[in-house]
Structures are given as structure tokens and as C-alpha cells.
Design an enzyme around this catalytic site. Structure first.
Site, short mmCIF file in Angstrom:
data_model
loop_
_atom_site.label_atom_id
_atom_site.label_comp_id
_atom_site.label_asym_id
_atom_site.label_seq_id
_atom_site.Cartn_x
_atom_site.Cartn_y
_atom_site.Cartn_z
N CYS A 1 -8.35 -31.06 -8.89
CA CYS A 1 -9.80 -30.89 -8.80
C CYS A 1 -10.52 -32.16 -9.24
O CYS A 1 -10.09 -32.87 -10.13
CB CYS A 1 -10.26 -29.76 -9.70
SG CYS A 1 -9.50 -28.20 -9.33
N ARG B 1 -7.28 -37.50 -4.58
CA ARG B 1 -6.60 -36.73 -5.62
C ARG B 1 -5.91 -35.48 -5.06
O ARG B 1 -5.04 -34.92 -5.71
CB ARG B 1 -7.62 -36.30 -6.69
CG ARG B 1 -8.19 -37.46 -7.46
CD ARG B 1 -9.38 -37.03 -8.27
NE ARG B 1 -9.04 -36.11 -9.31
CZ ARG B 1 -8.91 -36.41 -10.58
NH1 ARG B 1 -9.08 -37.66 -10.97
NH2 ARG B 1 -8.62 -35.52 -11.48
N TRP C 1 -8.70 -27.67 -6.13
CA TRP C 1 -7.27 -27.49 -5.83
C TRP C 1 -6.93 -26.12 -6.41
O TRP C 1 -6.92 -25.95 -7.63
CB TRP C 1 -6.47 -28.60 -6.49
CG TRP C 1 -5.02 -28.64 -6.12
CD1 TRP C 1 -4.47 -29.18 -4.99
CD2 TRP C 1 -3.92 -28.16 -6.90
NE1 TRP C 1 -3.10 -29.05 -5.03
CE2 TRP C 1 -2.73 -28.43 -6.17
CE3 TRP C 1 -3.81 -27.50 -8.13
CZ2 TRP C 1 -1.47 -28.07 -6.64
CZ3 TRP C 1 -2.55 -27.16 -8.59
CH2 TRP C 1 -1.39 -27.45 -7.85
N ASN D 1 -12.99 -27.92 -13.87
CA ASN D 1 -11.58 -28.28 -13.68
C ASN D 1 -10.81 -27.71 -14.85
O ASN D 1 -11.31 -27.72 -15.98
CB ASN D 1 -11.38 -29.80 -13.72
CG ASN D 1 -11.94 -30.49 -12.49
OD1 ASN D 1 -12.40 -29.83 -11.56
ND2 ASN D 1 -11.91 -31.81 -12.50
N GLY D 2 -9.58 -27.28 -14.60
CA GLY D 2 -8.76 -26.75 -15.69
C GLY D 2 -8.45 -25.29 -15.44
O GLY D 2 -8.67 -24.76 -14.34
N GLU E 1 13.97 -41.18 -5.71
CA GLU E 1 12.61 -41.57 -5.32
C GLU E 1 12.47 -41.52 -3.79
O GLU E 1 11.46 -41.04 -3.26
CB GLU E 1 12.31 -42.97 -5.87
CG GLU E 1 10.95 -43.54 -5.53
CD GLU E 1 9.77 -42.67 -5.97
OE1 GLU E 1 9.95 -41.72 -6.74
OE2 GLU E 1 8.64 -42.95 -5.50
N LYS F 1 9.88 -38.99 -1.81
CA LYS F 1 8.87 -39.51 -0.88
C LYS F 1 8.93 -38.79 0.46
O LYS F 1 7.93 -38.34 0.99
CB LYS F 1 9.12 -41.01 -0.70
CG LYS F 1 7.94 -41.86 -0.65
CD LYS F 1 7.26 -42.24 -1.92
CE LYS F 1 7.25 -41.24 -3.04
NZ LYS F 1 6.64 -41.68 -4.26
N GLU G 1 7.86 -35.07 0.12
CA GLU G 1 6.46 -34.75 -0.16
C GLU G 1 5.53 -35.06 1.01
O GLU G 1 4.50 -34.40 1.15
CB GLU G 1 5.96 -35.40 -1.46
CG GLU G 1 5.73 -36.87 -1.41
CD GLU G 1 5.18 -37.43 -2.73
OE1 GLU G 1 4.38 -36.77 -3.39
OE2 GLU G 1 5.56 -38.56 -3.08
N HIS H 1 31.04 -32.72 -5.35
CA HIS H 1 31.11 -31.52 -6.21
C HIS H 1 30.14 -30.43 -5.74
O HIS H 1 29.84 -29.51 -6.50
CB HIS H 1 30.84 -31.89 -7.66
CG HIS H 1 31.85 -32.85 -8.22
ND1 HIS H 1 33.15 -32.49 -8.50
CD2 HIS H 1 31.77 -34.18 -8.49
CE1 HIS H 1 33.82 -33.53 -8.95
NE2 HIS H 1 32.99 -34.57 -8.94
N LYS I 1 -3.04 -35.89 -6.28
CA LYS I 1 -2.68 -37.22 -6.80
C LYS I 1 -2.54 -37.18 -8.31
O LYS I 1 -1.67 -37.81 -8.88
CB LYS I 1 -3.75 -38.23 -6.38
CG LYS I 1 -3.49 -39.65 -6.83
CD LYS I 1 -2.29 -40.23 -6.12
CE LYS I 1 -1.97 -41.64 -6.57
NZ LYS I 1 -0.60 -42.01 -6.17
O1 M6R Z 1 0.02 -39.99 -12.34
P1 M6R Z 1 1.45 -39.74 -12.68
O2 M6R Z 1 2.29 -40.97 -12.49
O3 M6R Z 1 1.64 -39.18 -14.06
O4 M6R Z 1 1.94 -38.65 -11.65
C1 M6R Z 1 3.21 -38.07 -11.75
C2 M6R Z 1 3.58 -37.31 -10.49
O5 M6R Z 1 2.68 -36.26 -10.28
C3 M6R Z 1 3.59 -38.22 -9.26
O6 M6R Z 1 4.44 -39.31 -9.43
C4 M6R Z 1 4.01 -37.44 -8.00
O7 M6R Z 1 5.34 -37.07 -8.09
C5 M6R Z 1 3.74 -38.31 -6.75
N1 M6R Z 1 3.10 -37.54 -5.75
C6 M6R Z 1 4.97 -38.92 -6.18
O8 M6R Z 1 4.73 -39.68 -5.06
#
Ligand code: M6R
Length: 607
Positions: free
Chosen positions: A2, A27, A72, A98-99, A480, A484, A487, A503, A602
Site C-alpha cells: 500500500c 510498489r 494491496w 497502511n498496515g 536468485e 526472478k 515472480e 536426493h 515492491k
Molecule cells: O526491500 P527488500 O530488499 O527488503 O525486499 C525483500 C523482498 O521482498 C524482495 O527482494 C522480493 O523478493 C523481490 N520481489 C525479489 O525480486
């Protein structure tokens, strides 16, 4: 997650609110809304992007004050009704929040028993009705919000607008809120870079702060009463316009910005004379580095993957135990904290609630935490008050790329610094530093000729799942790469240390299954090749990311993507780049929203 933006001044509020929401779009959210005061409170809200909201806005909205929100969903589905702002029944009070309000269920029930008709399913709406009860009983706007907040449990960053008063009331507890003071105008936002084009005079609210904003004045008090110690900070870090610089997407732009971002991160920090690294923001004297019992690194998602590279590098160079922790688990496992240990909280946004909670837990138990953070002045950066800014610049795409490489680079710098203090010679340090200096150029070299990414995309785009393998420092790179692709292209991906594949995950392989193998020229090379053979023997198609010149390995791959040779310790900075490009191109092929993938945010500011 949010986002909040608010304005009070002499200018027309609506265009500023919509522009503020656009700056918060990165975000991640599912609906948005604004309320502008012009005699009455006029609310407009809509499911979807800010452009959908813009479509339903009248051409001109009178009014010099208002608040706005991108939502969100947490409580209640994605609907126009559930979008913020929420109005009191008489339409005289509007609220954005927010929250999460933990006791919302009970509060909503009690309000209904008193005869209130709730028009949304959200936890937030209860607050506006409770505030309206206070106002009707003669309380001031500040008092009505204060009394309401003392009856709730949970987290909030909220703003309230009143038909009868020329002011905005704000409050923070666990969700970031920043106030900006301009000439005859005041702003509020949940994210500093929505404000930097308007003013450099910021007040970063602390948990428990409340504020009254008028156009000429910002007054900050405490929820429990009394004046807050929060003071003005002049922020010079200009995040600039969120423009794409000719790229079709922020993600692609940010992938290509990595060489420059890395130069910023290492500038002035490579200490060639001593074969070490200079990290001025760390409050760690050599004696402490020599006697520290262990290092713990904490983060989520991409930051966690960076932590895992950091821990291996620290352990390898400094011969000291290092562990990476999932931030969302950390606090709840009642961790034993050694006050002599070094803790790192790693975060791009500096606002991730899980990481923030871990920092609080460590500090509560007398531990010392350093931040590895991108956003200057963010909550985690302020809470740690020591650490390393990674200087990636604004990262707008939800999928993190340039922040990952700079987190890794910052942790490698620390590994060199602590390693040099404890174990290795100036000459060895100098040789690593020399190699480090070359990485931005090597990244550029790779990006100018990224290899057969299209062929990799063909193998991956229709796959049921994709397996990513690597060993040593390349195992977190595999994680990683998997994160990527998953997501932004919504393809189930699994990342495993290559040796562990046999395994369990090997059972997934069938004819044509794509397997991405990360193979730098390090001590694990032969073993990783053996795992690759095992995959091939089950019909898997191999996408191999390998060192340029390693023809022997390349010949065994279905798609071979060479990256320039470099010191193995620095290899994650190069080998991760093709995985970013593969994810980007697959998502494009599949018609996904590359920069704003579904369901994701984000900055994840709720636990
Ligand atoms: O802002 P942050 O680095 O703390 O965020 C952590 C994760 O939410 C963030 O890295 C998320 O996994 C990304 N979408 C990855 O691309």
C-alpha cells in the site's frame, strides 16, 4: 505494498495526488483512490492501475487538500468498495491506512452493534467510524484519532482528512510515513521518493508519532501525549523522475544500469593500498573484527539470496562462522543473540516489515545490527543507524536486479575487510581488489553481447517447471535466478545446490525439462558438470551459464551462455545477469506485466 500520498497547500490537490500515486505505483497494488476537500469530501476510487482511476476522475477537481492511496489487499477482496479512502457515515471524515489492524473483527462487530453500516470488508474502515464517534462527542481531530489509536492493536501508517478542518492528521506505527515541508504547503507519503520533487525537508515519523499538517506548519506529537523528538532532515538524495530512459520496462533498464550502479557502490571503498575495503558507515574497529564470534545476515527474497552469498564469502575469507536467516522466521524462533556478534539486516527498500522485526528483536536482546540498505533514510537504515548504503539508485521494477548485485558487492567488500583483518595478506587483498575494479566493465562487456538468451527462452517458456542448479557461491545465484523467473513469468521454479539434486528434484526431470546450470570456473566445476550429466541422462535440456572459453563444458549444453572470466569470489556479480535476462524475456513472451507482477509488492510493509 500500500502507498499513501497527501497534500495541503494553495495548489490544486487532485493532479498532485494522482502524480504521487503514479510515483508509488512500482510498489505493487490492486486498487487506488483519492479524496479532495472542496466544501465536501469528494472520493474517487477504482480497482486496477492508477490509469483506471484517472479514467473515472472528472476533468477538473477543485480543492487544495487531499489524501490518496494505493491498496494491496489484506482484509477483503479487490473491489472498489474495499479501496481507500474510507468515509465516515456522514461523509465528513476520510481515511487512508497502511498496515493491519489485528483487533478489527471485534471493532467491526461493536460498530455494527451500535448501528453503523460498514460499506467495506476492510479492517481500515472501522477506524474512520471510531474517529467520527470522537468528533461527534466534541473531540478535536487530533484527539479523536489519538483516542481511536489507543483502542486498536496492529500496525498503521494513516492519514485523516476532515470536512470541517483545514488540516490532515497523520500517525505511524510500523508502516512508514514521511512528511515533507514546502513553501506554504505540506506533504505526506509512505515513500520518500514520492516527495523529493516537491521538497527536501523531510520528517521521518517514528513509531508512535502523530502529526498535524497544515499548509504552513507541521506539528509532531506522541500517541501517549507530549511532543515528539522527531526533527527535520534535509534529504539531498534526489531519486529523480521515474523515467524509462528509452527502455520498454524498468526491469530491463535496471538490468542495464548494473555496471554503473556497481561503480557507485564500490567507488571510494576499494582500498588498494591496504588490500582491504573502506566502509565508513560500519562502526567496527579492527579489534572487534578480530574477536567477533560469528556473523549473522538477515533478509527476505532477493536480499536473502544476497545474504547467502555474503555468508559464504565471509566464512571463506575470514574463517569465521557466518549464517544467513530468513527474516520472517527470525524473530519467531526466539533467537539467541550474542552481543559481540555482527548482524546485518539486508534490504533494498529498508521498509520490509519482516526484516524490521528481526532488527527490533536483535536490538531488544542487546545485539548490534548494521544495515545493508538502498533507500537512504528508510526505517531499517534509521533504526540501525550504522551500515552500508548500496547506492543502486531507485529500483522501480518489483523484480530486484541492480539492488541484488550491489547487496552482493557490499557484502563482498565486508568479507574482504574482515578477511584482511583476520586471515590474509595485503598482497592477496590487493589481488582481489584489482579483480573487483574490473567487474563493472566485465558486466558491460557481457550486456553488450548477452549470448543466446532467445534460445534459452524457447526452452523455458512452455515448461511445467524449471530447475536451477549451482554449487558454492553459485547455489544462491541459482536461487536468485529461480526467484526472478517465478515472480515475473509465473513458472514454478526450483533452485537446488547441484549435489542435492539427486536426493529428490531429479524425480521431476523428464524429456525436455529445462535445467539452468550456473558453472563458473571454480573448485566446484567438475562436480557441477557431473550433476549436469545426471540431468542430461534423464532427458533434461541444459541451459549453461559458464565462463567464456570453457568450451569443454559448453559443448555439453543445449544452450550455452558465456560470461567473461573473473575471480570466482566475484562470479555471482556476472553469472546472475543472464538469469535476469532470461526471466525478463520469458515474462515478455508470455505477455506478463514485467514490472508489476501479479500479487507482488515492491516493498512488503506487513508481516
Ligand atoms: O526491500 P527488500 O530488499 O527488503 O525486499 C525483500 C523482498 O521482498 C524482495 O527482494 C522480493 O523478493 C523481490 N520481489 C525479489 O525480486
Amino acid at each position: 505494498m500500500c502507498g499513501i500520498f497527501g497534500f495541503i497547500g494553495n495548489r490544486s490537490a487532485a493532479p498532485l495526488l494522482v502524480d504521487g500515486l503514479r510515483r508509488l505505483e512500482y510498489r505493487g497494488y490492486d486498487s487506488s483512490g483519492i479524496v479532495v476537500k472542496n466544501g465536501s469530501l469528494q472520493v474517487h476510487k477504482k480497482v486496477g492501475k492508477v490509469s483506471e482511476l484517472s479514467k473515472i476522475l472528472p476533468d477538473h477537481i477543485e480543492g487544495n487538500m487531499g489524501i490518496a492511496h494505493t491498496r494491496w489487499a489484506t482484509h477483503g477482496g479487490v473491489t472498489d468498495f474495499n479501496a481507500h479512502p474510507h468515509l465516515s457515515e456522514d461523509g465528513n471524515i476520510a481515511l487512508v491506512h497502511n498496515g493491519i489492524i489485528d483487533n478489527a473483527k471485534g471493532l467491526r462487530k461493536r460498530l455494527q452493534e451500535r448501528g453503523f453500516e460498514l460499506s467495506s470488508e476492510t479492517d481500515s474502515e472501522a477506524l474512520v467510524h471510531m474517529i467520527s464517534i470522537g468528533i461527534e462527542s466534541g473531540q478535536s481531530p487530533l484527539e479523536s484519532v489519538r483516542k481511536t489509536l489507543t483502542r486498536i492493536t496492529g500496525t498503521w501508517g494513516l492519514c485523516v482528512l476532515f470536512k470541517e478542518h483545514d488540516l490532515i492528521i497523520c500517525a505511524r506505527n510500523g508502516s512508514p510515513l514521511i512528511l515533507g515541508q514546502g513553501e506554504g504547503e505540506s506533504f505526506v507519503a509512505s515513500d520518500p521518493h514520492a516527495l523529493t520533487q516537491h521538497t527536501q525537508n523531510f520528517f521521518f515519523l517514528e513509531d508512535g508519532d502523530m502529526a498535524i499538517l497544515t499548509k504552513d506548519r507541521i506539528e509532531i506529537s506522541r500517541l501517549e501525549g507530549g511532543i515528539s523528538s522527531t526533527s527535520m532532515t534535509v534529504v539531498e538524495d534526489e531519486w529523480g523522475q521515474a523515467d524509462m530512459a528509452g527502455f520498454p520496462h524498468f526491469m530491463l533498464k535496471e538490468i542495464h544500469e548494473q555496471p554503473e550502479a556497481l561503480r557507485r557502490c564500490i567507488a571510494g571503498r576499494l582500498d588498494m593500498a591496504n588490500g582491504s575495503a573502506k566502509l565508513g558507515g560500519l562502526r567496527l574497529q579492527p579489534l572487534r573484527l578480530r574477536t567477533v564470534p560469528h556473523v549473522r545476515l538477515i533478509g527476505c527474497g532477493t536480499a536473502l539470496n544476497a545474504c547467502n552469498i555474503g555468508r559464504l564469502a565471509i566464512e571463506s575469507l575470514a574463517r569465521i562462522p557466518a549464517v544467513a536467516h530468513v527474516a520472517s522466521e527470525f524473530r519467531y524462533n526466539d533467537p539467541v543473540i550474542n552481543p559481540n556478534a555482527i548482524h546485518f539486516a539486508v534490504s533494498q527498500s529498508g521498509e520490509t516489515a519482516d526484516t524490521l522485526s528481526a532488527v527490533k528483536e536483535i536490538q531488544l536482546k542487546g545485539g548490534d545490527v548494521h544495515g545493508i540498505i538502498n533507500v537512504v533514510g528508510s526505517s531499517i537504515a534509521r533504526m540501525c543507524a550504522q551500515g552500508v548504503y548500496i547506492h543502486s539508485g531507485p529500483e522501480q521494477a518489483v523484480a530486484s536486479t541492480k539492488a541484488f548485485t550491489n547487496m552482493v558487492a557490499s557484502l563482498l567488500l565486508f568479507a574482504i575487510k574482515i578477511g584482511r583483518t583476520r586471515t590474509f595478506s595485503r598482497e592477496k587483498g590487493q589481488s582481489i581488489i584489482k579483480d573487483f575494479e574490473k567487474i563493472p566493465e566485465l558486466m558491460e562487456k557481457y550486456l553488450s553481447n548477452p549470448g543466446p538468451i532467445d534460445e534459452a527462452v524457447e526452452l523455458v517458456k512452455n515448461a511445467k517447471s524449471v530447475l536451477f542448479l549451482g554449487r558454492g557461491l553459485s547455489a544462491p545465484v541459482a536461487s536468485e535466478g529461480a526467484l526472478k523467473l517465478m515472480e515475473i513469468a509465473y513458472i514454478p521454479c526450483l533452485a537446488y545446490p547441484a549435489g542435492e539434486m539427486k536426493h529428490g528434484p531429479i524425480a521431476l526431470l523428464e524429456d525436455g525439462s529445462p535445467v539452468v546450470v550456473i558453472l563458473p570456473n571454480d573448485k566446484h566445476r567438475q562436480k557441477t558438470i557431473a550433476s549436469m550429466h545426471e540431468c542430461r541422462a534423464r532427458g533434461a535440456r541444459i541451459i549453461l551459464i559458464h565462463e567464456e572459453g570453457d568450451d569443454e563444458a559448453a559443448e555439453e549444453a543445449d544452450v550455452s551462455i558465456p560470461v567473461p572470466p573473473c575471480n570466482y569470489l566475484l562470479s555471482p556479480l556476472l553469472t546472475v545477469v543472464p538469469t535476469q535476462l532470461i526471466a525478463y524475456r520469458v515474462a515478455l513472451e508470455l505477455g506478463c506485466d514485467v514490472d508489476r507482477p501479479r500479487n507482488l509488492a515492491k516493498s512488503v510493509t506487513v508481516e
